[in-house]
Design an enzyme around this catalytic site. Sequence first.
Site, PDB file in Angstrom:
ATOM      1  N   SER A   1       0.714  -1.154   0.062  1.00 37.85           N
ATOM      2  CA  SER A   1       0.004   0.035   0.068  1.00 37.85           C
ATOM      3  C   SER A   1       0.630   1.273  -0.011  1.00 37.85           C
ATOM      4  O   SER A   1       0.500   2.367  -0.436  1.00 37.85           O
ATOM      5  CB  SER A   1      -0.976  -0.199   1.112  1.00 37.85           C
ATOM      6  OG  SER A   1      -0.234   0.036   2.372  1.00 37.85           O
ATOM      7  N   LYS A   2       1.890   1.313   0.693  1.00 36.60           N
ATOM      8  CA  LYS A   2       2.879   2.243   0.676  1.00 36.60           C
ATOM      9  C   LYS A   2       3.634   2.417  -0.730  1.00 36.60           C
ATOM     10  O   LYS A   2       3.567   3.391  -1.272  1.00 36.60           O
ATOM     11  CB  LYS A   2       3.921   2.069   1.640  1.00 36.60           C
ATOM     12  CG  LYS A   2       3.994   2.927   2.603  1.00 36.60           C
ATOM     13  CD  LYS A   2       5.256   2.790   3.470  1.00 36.60           C
ATOM     14  CE  LYS A   2       5.208   3.292   4.814  1.00 36.60           C
ATOM     15  NZ  LYS A   2       6.255   2.956   5.814  1.00 36.60           N
ATOM     16  N   ARG A   3       3.815   1.397  -1.376  1.00 37.43           N
ATOM     17  CA  ARG A   3       4.586   1.189  -2.667  1.00 37.43           C
ATOM     18  C   ARG A   3       3.731   1.726  -3.768  1.00 37.43           C
ATOM     19  O   ARG A   3       4.122   2.263  -4.765  1.00 37.43           O
ATOM     20  CB  ARG A   3       5.189  -0.064  -2.999  1.00 37.43           C
ATOM     21  CG  ARG A   3       6.651  -0.251  -2.238  1.00 37.43           C
ATOM     22  CD  ARG A   3       7.088  -1.845  -2.300  1.00 37.43           C
ATOM     23  NE  ARG A   3       7.109  -2.011  -3.755  1.00 37.43           N
ATOM     24  CZ  ARG A   3       6.523  -3.217  -4.219  1.00 37.43           C
ATOM     25  NH1 ARG A   3       6.401  -4.220  -3.480  1.00 37.43           N
ATOM     26  NH2 ARG A   3       6.755  -3.532  -5.542  1.00 37.43           N
TER      27      ARG A   3
END
Length: 315
Positions: A249-251
């Site tokens: 989700s960060k990436r």
Amino acid sequence: MKGRFAPSPTGYIHLGNVWIALLSYISTRNQNGTYVVRMEDIDLQRSKRSLGEALLDDLEWLGFEWDEGPRVGGPEESYWQSERFILYDKVLNRLEEQGLIYPCFCNRARLQSIASAPHRGEVVHHYDGHCRDLDGFTVAQKKLEKSPSMRIKVTDSTMDFNDIYQGPQRFVLRQGIDDFVLRRGDGMYAYNLAVVLDDISMGVTEIIRGHDLLETTAQQMYLYSTLHAEPPCYGHAPLLIDNDGHRLSKRQKSITVKELRELGWSPERILGELAVLAGFIPKSDAPSISLESLLIYTAHTKALHCEHIVLEKSI
Ligand code: GLU
Ligand code: ZN
């Protein structure tokens, strides 16, 4: 039915955007609906026409086809919000004549001092009704010094709806405290206003978007009710999470389609990775699927239907 994808062209399209585009597309196509693309470039500071065009290029490259929107046209004069300000003004003027909105002269420091942390099921309280009942003379005086924002006069209301992904939801809006902004002091139209007016005007009946927008649904449903329009079905999709937890989700925010294309990824490979994560197709080493085939795979997906929305409004 009519579904839509309404990205803000403030950057290159990333995997998070593609995920939402994909879910709304699959749902619309599998219901034989009409698919609309609308560019939410209302924030003239952050949006760029060129980014909007690049976004459309990327969508086309991935295989998306829309029935109404930029490049294909449709019943609306424009599918770029920056070209739809006349509509927003018209509605604001009407609401003002009806006494349903009012000017707010509060500055940022004051607003920050009254903001409170949200409680479960509640919308963040931004306001306290301070400018709700200013008399005409005071308003005229204040307008000489500051151009005000325009807030809607909220009456105590409970909004209940069944979210396609999140299940039953209840939000409460309170008189004065939850009066929300429809146009900022600098003239910029609020997202909540533009999105509702556009979805009404375009006849959108199903809204699938990221779960980060779940709470805005309270304000938006309130606007539908004020405008005597029937709200659409809502689905606030979860972000994709890989087995490793939050890393993806960060990436996914930073991975753009442009970057992947430059690395040699095909549209089928990008869609394949997303389709595996969504559980639409079985896991494999290098998943690959076209949008067209994905529609066939997901034709039986029954999760994407919506139940009736109930709006209780107490005056
Ligand atoms: N333009 C918004 C965004 O890109 C989405 C608006 C919506 O789907 O209601 O985050
Ligand atoms: Zn105020």
